[in-house]
Scaffold this motif. Structure first.
Motif, mmCIF file in Angstrom:
data_model
loop_
_atom_site.group_PDB
_atom_site.id
_atom_site.type_symbol
_atom_site.label_atom_id
_atom_site.label_comp_id
_atom_site.label_asym_id
_atom_site.label_seq_id
_atom_site.Cartn_x
_atom_site.Cartn_y
_atom_site.Cartn_z
ATOM 1 N N ASN A 1 59.735 -39.995 36.246
ATOM 2 C CA ASN A 1 58.975 -38.783 35.839
ATOM 3 C C ASN A 1 57.642 -38.969 36.577
ATOM 4 O O ASN A 1 57.271 -39.925 35.941
ATOM 5 C CB ASN A 1 59.038 -38.207 34.433
ATOM 6 N N PRO A 2 57.096 -38.330 37.511
ATOM 7 C CA PRO A 2 55.702 -38.526 38.100
ATOM 8 C C PRO A 2 54.620 -37.777 36.977
ATOM 9 O O PRO A 2 55.174 -37.179 36.095
ATOM 10 C CB PRO A 2 55.700 -37.519 39.383
ATOM 11 N N ALA A 3 53.344 -38.411 37.146
ATOM 12 C CA ALA A 3 52.441 -38.081 36.378
ATOM 13 C C ALA A 3 51.629 -36.830 37.043
ATOM 14 O O ALA A 3 51.471 -36.836 38.368
ATOM 15 C CB ALA A 3 51.456 -39.064 36.212
ATOM 16 N N SER A 4 51.305 -35.869 36.463
ATOM 17 C CA SER A 4 50.398 -35.001 37.009
ATOM 18 C C SER A 4 48.853 -35.551 37.270
ATOM 19 O O SER A 4 48.543 -36.536 36.925
ATOM 20 C CB SER A 4 50.252 -33.769 35.915
ATOM 21 N N GLY A 5 47.871 -34.591 37.470
ATOM 22 C CA GLY A 5 46.571 -35.273 37.982
ATOM 23 C C GLY A 5 45.904 -35.497 36.542
ATOM 24 O O GLY A 5 45.175 -36.427 36.812
ATOM 25 N N ASP A 6 46.151 -34.980 35.486
ATOM 26 C CA ASP A 6 45.645 -35.536 34.234
ATOM 27 C C ASP A 6 46.427 -36.771 33.349
ATOM 28 O O ASP A 6 46.086 -37.086 32.389
ATOM 29 C CB ASP A 6 45.436 -34.451 33.202
ATOM 30 N N GLY A 7 47.437 -37.297 34.056
ATOM 31 C CA GLY A 7 48.179 -38.486 33.650
ATOM 32 C C GLY A 7 49.411 -37.952 32.742
ATOM 33 O O GLY A 7 49.934 -38.913 32.517
ATOM 34 N N LYS A 8 49.540 -36.645 32.570
ATOM 35 C CA LYS A 8 50.582 -36.391 31.679
ATOM 36 C C LYS A 8 51.988 -36.478 32.233
ATOM 37 O O LYS A 8 52.002 -36.146 33.572
ATOM 38 C CB LYS A 8 50.485 -35.053 31.131
ATOM 39 N N ARG A 9 53.133 -36.760 31.783
ATOM 40 C CA ARG A 9 54.250 -36.667 32.404
ATOM 41 C C ARG A 9 54.597 -35.398 32.837
ATOM 42 O O ARG A 9 54.744 -34.635 31.746
ATOM 43 C CB ARG A 9 55.295 -37.479 31.282
ATOM 44 N N GLN A 10 55.377 -35.339 33.886
ATOM 45 C CA GLN A 10 56.147 -34.161 34.385
ATOM 46 C C GLN A 10 57.509 -34.174 34.469
ATOM 47 O O GLN A 10 58.228 -35.138 35.152
ATOM 48 C CB GLN A 10 55.418 -33.768 35.918
ATOM 49 N N SER A 11 58.291 -33.546 33.554
ATOM 50 C CA SER A 11 59.822 -33.884 33.278
ATOM 51 C C SER A 11 60.521 -32.436 33.176
ATOM 52 O O SER A 11 61.562 -32.315 32.589
ATOM 53 C CB SER A 11 60.007 -34.423 31.891
ATOM 54 N N LYS A 12 59.950 -31.457 34.294
ATOM 55 C CA LYS A 12 60.711 -30.084 34.225
ATOM 56 C C LYS A 12 61.086 -30.106 35.680
ATOM 57 O O LYS A 12 60.269 -30.108 36.469
ATOM 58 C CB LYS A 12 59.811 -28.998 33.759
ATOM 59 N N VAL A 13 62.408 -29.455 35.820
ATOM 60 C CA VAL A 13 63.139 -29.348 37.152
ATOM 61 C C VAL A 13 63.569 -27.705 37.175
ATOM 62 O O VAL A 13 64.038 -27.253 36.155
ATOM 63 C CB VAL A 13 63.799 -30.308 37.400
ATOM 64 N N SER A 14 63.638 -27.181 38.257
ATOM 65 C CA SER A 14 64.321 -25.867 38.104
ATOM 66 C C SER A 14 65.358 -26.150 39.462
ATOM 67 O O SER A 14 65.171 -26.817 40.132
ATOM 68 C CB SER A 14 63.177 -24.786 38.564
ATOM 69 N N VAL A 15 66.521 -24.980 39.075
ATOM 70 C CA VAL A 15 67.610 -24.970 40.071
ATOM 71 C C VAL A 15 67.523 -23.860 40.494
ATOM 72 O O VAL A 15 67.994 -22.841 39.749
ATOM 73 C CB VAL A 15 68.886 -25.784 39.365
ATOM 74 N N SER A 16 67.731 -23.630 41.678
ATOM 75 C CA SER A 16 68.049 -22.341 42.487
ATOM 76 C C SER A 16 68.472 -22.336 43.811
ATOM 77 O O SER A 16 68.094 -23.267 44.681
ATOM 78 C CB SER A 16 66.608 -21.340 42.527
ATOM 79 N N GLY A 17 69.480 -21.699 44.278
ATOM 80 C CA GLY A 17 70.031 -21.261 45.550
ATOM 81 C C GLY A 17 70.450 -22.956 46.089
ATOM 82 O O GLY A 17 70.263 -23.134 47.294
#
Length: 309
Positions: A169-185
């Motif tokens: 999980n990468p971190a956002s600019g403010d250091g928070k964990r990014q853990s959402k993905v979307s699936v399409s096409g």
């Protein structure tokens, strides 16, 4: 000279330890006692990656020793060579040490990738095992001609071929964990990149399982490709011919395995055919059997057995 003698004595100690080990194995085999495991064991989640990681750890020994013994070699030759020869030897030893260090860093990087993949497959496998409480058969690490199928779930609600992809999980600019993905096409959209490779890989695995069961049973089983993303919140399209799930407690597969799509007897037939390849690990306790020399090479490694779906 004293340093050189110490170096040779240390190697002698290693040689004695190895000889004692082989002699111990020889004595155990002489007792004429066999392993109680006459049937092969089921493959565990991440078994192949675990084997690769163990081999990589063995490969690390060479660079480690090269770096560790470089100063000892320099000290050993310090009093026995003239200045010019010593300088040349120093350059050679430093060069070899640099090569070992580069190799060590590359292996360490590979080990990190393998460890992440192994943890992902183990986690997904353990979570999918909860589906057995709902009457499903769950198998792991199925070898076939194009690699390994991470997991296969067989149930009266269908057959699901699961490909695990462990991604940090990468971190956002403010250091928070990014853990959402979307699936399409047919693509998975992570926070910083999009890829369709895991879905395409799962589809190839599913097609192979579908063809294999058709060949064995003459029946077209409904086989669904699944991509498991442990540790991610997945927002996916509902009408696709594949699934992308977070595998926690069986993930989205819980809603499928209890459906009545395949007669239970037919599902059991499919499970039995897949088990032929999931049950392919020979117990290592037979290393000490009296006839183990027929199955193991001189270095106590089991001789290769080609057993793929």
């Amino acid at each position: 000279m004293t340093a050189l003698v110490s170096f040779l004595v240390s190697l002698l100690g290693i040689a004695i330890a190895v000889c004692v080990l082989f002699y111990r194995v020889y004595l155990t085999r002489r007792k004429n006692k066999y392993s109680p495991f006459t049937e092969k064991l089921l493959r565990s989640p991440g078994y192949t990656l675990g084997q690769q990681l163990d081999k990589l750890k063995d490969d690390l020994i060479g660079p480690y020793l090269g770096i560790a013994f470089s100063p000892i070699l320099l000290f050993a030759f310090y009093r026995t060579l003239n200045f010019t020869a010593f300088v040349v030897t120093t350059v050679i030893v430093i060069g070899l040490g640099a090569i070992c260090l580069k190799r060590l860093l590359a292996l360490f990087k590979d080990a990190q990738v393998l460890r992440l993949g192994l943890d992902g497959e183990v986690y997904t496998g353990q979570e999918l095992n909860f589906l057995m409480g709902q009457g499903a058969w769950v198998f792991h690490d199925i070898p076939y001609q194009y690699g390994n199928i991470d997991h296969v779930v067989v149930s009266k609600g269908g057959i699901f071929v699961v490909e695990t992809k462990a991604a940090r999980n990468p971190a956002s600019g403010d250091g928070k964990r990014q853990s959402k993905v979307s699936v399409s096409g047919g693509k998975i959209y992570f926070p910083h990149h999009a890829t369709q490779a895991p879905i395409e890989q799962a589809k190839r695995h599913a097609q192979h399982v579908r063809n294999y069961l058709l060949k064995k049973t003459g029946r077209q089983y409904p086989v669904t490709p699944v991509v498991a993303l442990p540790g991610w919140y997945v927002s996916t399209e509902k009408t696709a011919d594949y699934l992308v799930i977070n595998p926690k407690r069986g993930g989205g597969l819980r809603a499928f395995v209890e459906k009545d799509i395949i007669p239970i007897n037919d599902a059991e037939v499919a499970a039995n055919h897949i088990e032929e390849f999931a049950r392919s690990i020979q117990s290592k306790t037979d290393l000490n059997d009296p006839d183990a020399h027929k199955r193991y090479d001189f270095f106590l490694n089991r001789k290769r057995e080609d057993d793929k779906m």
